[in-house]
Design a protein around this motif. Structure first.
Motif, short mmCIF file in Angstrom:
data_model
loop_
_atom_site.label_atom_id
_atom_site.label_comp_id
_atom_site.label_asym_id
_atom_site.label_seq_id
_atom_site.Cartn_x
_atom_site.Cartn_y
_atom_site.Cartn_z
N GLU A 1 45.77 19.82 37.95
CA GLU A 1 47.20 20.09 37.91
C GLU A 1 47.76 20.07 39.33
O GLU A 1 47.03 20.08 40.31
CB GLU A 1 47.48 21.45 37.26
CG GLU A 1 46.96 21.60 35.84
CD GLU A 1 47.66 20.68 34.84
OE1 GLU A 1 48.81 20.31 35.08
OE2 GLU A 1 47.04 20.35 33.82
N GLN A 2 49.08 20.09 39.37
CA GLN A 2 49.77 20.00 40.65
C GLN A 2 49.46 21.18 41.57
O GLN A 2 49.31 21.01 42.77
CB GLN A 2 51.26 19.94 40.36
CG GLN A 2 52.10 19.52 41.52
CD GLN A 2 53.49 19.20 41.06
OE1 GLN A 2 53.70 18.77 39.92
NE2 GLN A 2 54.47 19.39 41.90
N ASP A 3 49.36 22.39 40.99
CA ASP A 3 49.21 23.56 41.85
C ASP A 3 47.77 24.02 41.97
O ASP A 3 47.50 25.18 42.24
CB ASP A 3 50.11 24.70 41.35
CG ASP A 3 49.93 24.95 39.87
OD1 ASP A 3 49.11 24.25 39.25
OD2 ASP A 3 50.60 25.84 39.32
N ASP A 4 46.84 23.09 41.80
CA ASP A 4 45.42 23.43 41.95
C ASP A 4 45.06 23.59 43.41
O ASP A 4 45.67 22.97 44.28
CB ASP A 4 44.56 22.28 41.38
CG ASP A 4 44.48 22.33 39.87
OD1 ASP A 4 44.83 23.38 39.32
OD2 ASP A 4 44.07 21.33 39.28
N PRO A 5 44.03 24.39 43.70
CA PRO A 5 43.51 24.42 45.07
C PRO A 5 42.81 23.10 45.39
O PRO A 5 42.43 22.36 44.47
CB PRO A 5 42.51 25.57 45.03
CG PRO A 5 42.10 25.68 43.62
CD PRO A 5 43.29 25.29 42.80
N ALA A 6 42.65 22.82 46.66
CA ALA A 6 42.03 21.55 47.05
C ALA A 6 40.54 21.54 46.74
O ALA A 6 39.96 20.47 46.53
CB ALA A 6 42.26 21.30 48.54
N PHE A 7 39.93 22.72 46.73
CA PHE A 7 38.51 22.81 46.40
C PHE A 7 38.32 23.94 45.40
O PHE A 7 38.57 25.10 45.73
CB PHE A 7 37.68 23.09 47.65
CG PHE A 7 37.68 21.97 48.64
CD1 PHE A 7 36.72 20.98 48.58
CD2 PHE A 7 38.65 21.91 49.62
CE1 PHE A 7 36.73 19.94 49.48
CE2 PHE A 7 38.67 20.86 50.53
CZ PHE A 7 37.71 19.88 50.46
#
Lengths: 372, 302
Positions: free
Chosen positions: A134-140
C-alpha cells in the motif's frame, strides 16, 4: 508465536513435505535427500511429482486431514514442511487457490495437531503478500509489523488467513516448534513466476510515472531457507528476501531490456484483461507492487544463522544470464515424467540395489534370470 | 536557552526494567551489524536514491535557486554532526516547498564533511504518478516512523523532518513564520529510538518565496491533490506554476544540537519527556526565526 519453542527441539529426522509436485516441494525433497541424518522423506500431493527423486516416498493424496493424519502417525513424522501455498493468482483458478491456501492449510494443521501427534516441528512457507502493498507502507517490513489495511486481493487475503491458522496452531500446540517463512518475490533460472514471465518480454511494462522498489530472492536461497529451518531450531516468523532493494528501472537495466511505461497510472486494473489477450499477464496482487513496490527487512533470519547466496542484484543478474542462454539450450534438457510403476519397482523390488552398491553385486545372481 | 528540559518523570526507570532494556539494546546493535552490505556497482541505494539523477538535479535546478535566485546564506552549519544519525527539524511552508532542497544543498556546499540528506515527504507523493518515480531518486523518503528509524539508527544518516507537516504547507501568507503545532512529537520519539541528535533548523525566506494566498477546497477535491493553493503563479501557469518562486533572500540557521542519547535508556517511552523536548525544539525554532526576522531589512535583499 515466540512463546511456543521448547528449547530441546531436535533437527528433523522423519520429514513430510506437502505440495511435493509443486516447484518448491520437489526442490526441497531433492535437497533434503542429501542429508544423511534425515532418515525418511515422505511427500504428499494430489498430482504426480514433477522432479526425479531418489528416496522420497510419494503418496498421492489431496488435502484430506484424515488421510494425512494416518500417514503422519504411521510414518512417525517429526517434521512437517508445508510448501503448498499458492502465491500467484495467474497460475491457479480462484476457487482452487482458496481451497488449497485456506482450507488445505487448515487440514494439514489438523493432521499434525493432537497430544499424541509425533510432529515436533512445523515449517510453513508463507509469502510477503501477507504485508500487502500500500501507499503508506514502511520501506522495509519487519516481521512484527502488521498491515494497516485489510487485504485487498484474493491472494493476500488467503495468505493472511493461512498464516492466522498457523499462528492459532502454534498457540494451541506449544510443544511444536513453528517456523513461518515469508518469502519475497522469487526469481531464478528454473522457477516460473509472474515477474519472470514479465521480465522475459522484450519490453518490460511499467506503470507510467512510477518506479517501484523491487526486492528478489533467488530460488536456491528459498530452498536453502526451508532446509535451514528443518535442520536448525528457528521458532517464529522470518522474512526471506535478498539483500538490497532495486528500483524497477534498475532491474530492467540489469536485464538489458527496455522499459515500456504503457500502463496508465489510474485504472490499471481495468486494463489487465486486454493485456492478458496480448500475452501479458499481470495478476491483481502485482498491480500495487508495480506502483509502490515492497521491501522486507531480512536481518532476523540472518541473525538465526542463515546466509544468503545471492543479493537482490545478483539474483537479477543470474536471471539475466538465464534469459540470454535460454533460447540456445531450450529443449536440450530432458523433462521428467513420473511413472508410478517404475518408481515402485525401483524402490520396492528386491532386484534393485541402492545406487551406491558395488557394481559386481549388480551382475550377481538376480540379474541372470533376465538374461542380461 | 538552557532551561531544564527534564520533567520529574524523566529518568525514573521502572523496577526490573533495566536488564531487559540492555538486552534489547545489544540485540539491536547485533541487527545493525546484519545490514546489507553496500554493492559498489550500484548507482541507487535501497531507498531508491540515485547518485546520477541527484547530481543532475543538484547541478542544475537546485544550484540555480540556491546560488542565484534565493542567494542562500548559511550560519551554524557546524552544528550538523559529521557522523552518526541526526534528525534535522525545520519550519516549513510554501505550496511546493523549496526549503528541503535548499537545506540539503547548504549541507553539501558549506559543511566540512558533506553528507547526503534524506528528506521525509508525505506518503501522498508515493502514490502520485511522476512524483512517485522522481522524489526517491533525489533523496526523499516517505515519512514513516520505521523509515526514519532505519535511517537514523541502522544507517546513521542525516534525516530532515518538518513536524508541522501539512499544517505548515497549507499555511497562508498572513500566518508566515508562525510555527504551527508539532503533532504528537513523533519526530522526537524517532530521534530518541534512533539514538540520534536533534538539530533544529530555522529557514527565513521560504515563506515569502512561495506565498499561498488561499486554499481552494473545491479544486482540491476536483484534482485529488493534497491541497490546492492559490499562489502568484499557480494555477495560472499550470503545474509548472508550482515552481514559480519569488526571489526572496534565504537565510538558514542550524541551531545547537540536542543529544537524545544522554536522556536515559528508553526516553521514547516517557511521553512527558517527548512532549517537553518537542516543545523545546519548537520554541527554539520560533525564537531563532524571530531573531532573524528582526534583523532582516528587506524580504528580497536580506
Amino acid at each position: 508465536m515466540s512463546e511456543s519453542p521448547p528449547a530441546d527441539s531436535e533437527p528433523a529426522r522423519r520429514v513430510l513435505i506437502t505440495g511435493l509436485s509443486s516447484y518448491w516441494g520437489g526442490r526441497l525433497a531433492q535437497a533434503l535427500e542429501a542429508f544423511g541424518e534425515i532418515e525418511a522423506i515422505v511427500g504428499v500431493d494430489s498430482k504426480d511429482p514433477t522432479r526425479e527423486l531418489e528416496r522420497t516416498e510419494f503418496v498421492k493424496v489431496s488435502n484430506q486431514h484424515g488421510l494425512i493424519q494416518r500417514i503422519v502417525r504411521a510414518a512417525r513424522i517429526d517434521t512437517v514442511i508445508d510448501t503448498r501455498l499458492v502465491v500467484d493468482s495467474s497460475t491457479t483458478p480462484r476457487r482452487e487457490t482458496h481451497e488449497n491456501n485456506v482450507i488445505g492449510t487448515m487440514n494439514i494443521l489438523a493432521a499434525c495437531a493432537g497430544d499424541d501427534s509425533p510432529v515436533r516441528k512445523f515449517i510453513f512457507k508463507s509469502s510477503a503478500h501477507v504485508y500487502g502493498c500500500e501507499q503508506d507502507d514502511p520501506a522495509f517490513f519487519t516481521e512484527s509489523m502488521g498491515r494497516n489495511t485489510r487485504p485487498s486481493t484474493a491472494i493476500e487475503r488467503d495468505a493472511v488467513e493461512a498464516e492466522a491458522s498457523v499462528v492459532d496452531f502454534a498457540v494451541k500446540q506449544p510443544n511444536v516448534t513453528v517456523t513461518v517463512l515469508r518469502c519475497s518475490s522469487v526469481l531464478g533460472p528454473d522457477v516460473r513466476t509472474s515477474f519472470s514471465r514479465m521480465f522475459a518480454l522484450p519490453f518490460v511494462p511499467m506503470v507510467l510515472g512510477f518506479d517501484p522498489r523491487c526486492q528478489f530472492v533467488h530460488e536456491d536461497d528459498v530452498v536453502h531457507a526451508l532446509e535451514h529451518a528443518a535442520v536448525n531450531h528457528t521458532p517464529g516468523v522470518y522474512n526471506v528476501a535478498g539483500d538490497g532493494v532495486l528500483a524497477l528501472s534498475e532491474v530492467i537495466g540489469l536485464l538489458g531490456k527496455r522499459p515500456a511505461p504503457v500502463l496508465p497510472p489510474w485504472g490499471t486494473g481495468a486494463l489487465s484483461g486486454p493485456l492478458r489477450t496480448l500475452g501479458i499477464r499481470i495478476p491483481d496482487e502485482m498491480l500495487n507492487q508495480l506502483r509502490f513496490g515492497r521491501g522486507l527487512d531480512n536481518r532476523r533470519y540472518k541473525a538465526s544463522g542463515f546466509e544468503y547466496g545471492y543479493t537482490s542484484r545478483e539474483t537479477v543478474t543470474a536471471f539475466a544470464e538465464h534469459l540470454r542462454l535460454h533460447p540456445i539450450i531450450r529443449g536440450v534438457e530432458q523433462t521428467y515424467t513420473y511413472e508410478g510403476e517404475v518408481e515402485r519397482f525401483l524402490r520396492r523390488s528386491p532386484l534393485t540395489r541402492p545406487p551406491d552398491a558395488a557394481p559386481e553385486e549388480r551382475s550377481g545372481t538376480e540379474a541372470e534370470p533376465f538374461g542380461i | 536557552m538552557a532551561e531544564p528540559m527534564r520533567t520529574s518523570l524523566a529518568g525514573t526507570p521502572k523496577p526490573g526494567d533495566e536488564p531487559e532494556t540492555a538486552l534489547e539494546l545489544s540485540e539491536r546493535e547485533r541487527m545493525r551489524g546484519l545490514m546489507p552490505a553496500v554493492e559498489p556497482d550500484r548507482t541507487l541505494d535501497d531507498w531508491g536514491r540515485s547518485e546520477r539523477v541527484e547530481r543532475v538535479f543538484d547541478e542544475t535546478v537546485v544550484n540555480f535557486f540556491y546560488r542565484y535566485w534565493f542567494r542562500a546564506e548559511v550560519e551554524g552549519v557546524e552544528n550538523v554532526p559529521s557522523e552518526g544519525g541526526a534528525l534535522l527539524v525545520s519550519n516549513h511552508s510554501g505550496a511546493l516547498p523549496p526549503d528541503a532542497a535548499v537545506i540539503g544543498k547548504a549541507i553539501r556546499e558549506e559543511h566540512p564533511d558533506p553528507r547526503p540528506l534524506y528528506m521525509t515527504v508525505e506518503h501522498f507523493f508515493k502514490g502520485y504518478p511522476g512524483f512517485s518515480a522522481l522524489l526517491p531518486k533525489i533523496g526523499c523518503v516517505p515519512a514513516h516512523p520505521a523509515n526514519v528509524h532505519r535511517l537514523l539508527y541502522d544507517e546513521r544518516q542525516l534525516v530532515l523532518v518538518f513536524p508541522e507537516g501539512r499544517k505548515g504547507t497549507e499555511k497562508l501568507v498572513k500566518d508566515r513564520y508562525r510555527v504551527q503545532r508539532f503533532g504528537r512529537g513523533g519526530f522526537v520519539e524517532a530521534a530518541m529510538r534512533g539514538r540520534a541528535q536533534l538539530v533544529p533548523v530555522c529557514v527565513v525566506g521560504a515563506e515569502e518565496a512561495a506565498p499561498v494566498f488561499m486554499q481552494s477546497k473545491l479544486m482540491q477535491r476536483a484534482t485529488g491533490l493534497l491541497y490546492f493553493p492559490i499562489t502568484p503563479t499557480f494555477p495560472w501557469l499550470g503545474p509548472a506554476g508550482m515552481l514559480g518562486y519569488l526571489p526572496a533572500k534565504f537565510k538558514i540557521r542550524f541551531l545547537e544540537p540536542i543529544d537524545t542519547t544522554k536522556m536515559g535508556n528508553e526516553p521514547a517511552e516517557d511521553k512527558a519527556l517527548v512532549q517537553t523536548v518537542a516543545q523545546e525544539v519548537r520554541a527554539r525554532i520560533q525564537e531563532g526565526l524571530h531573531e532573524m526576522l528582526a534583523k532582516r531589512k528587506s524580504v528580497w535583499m536580506g
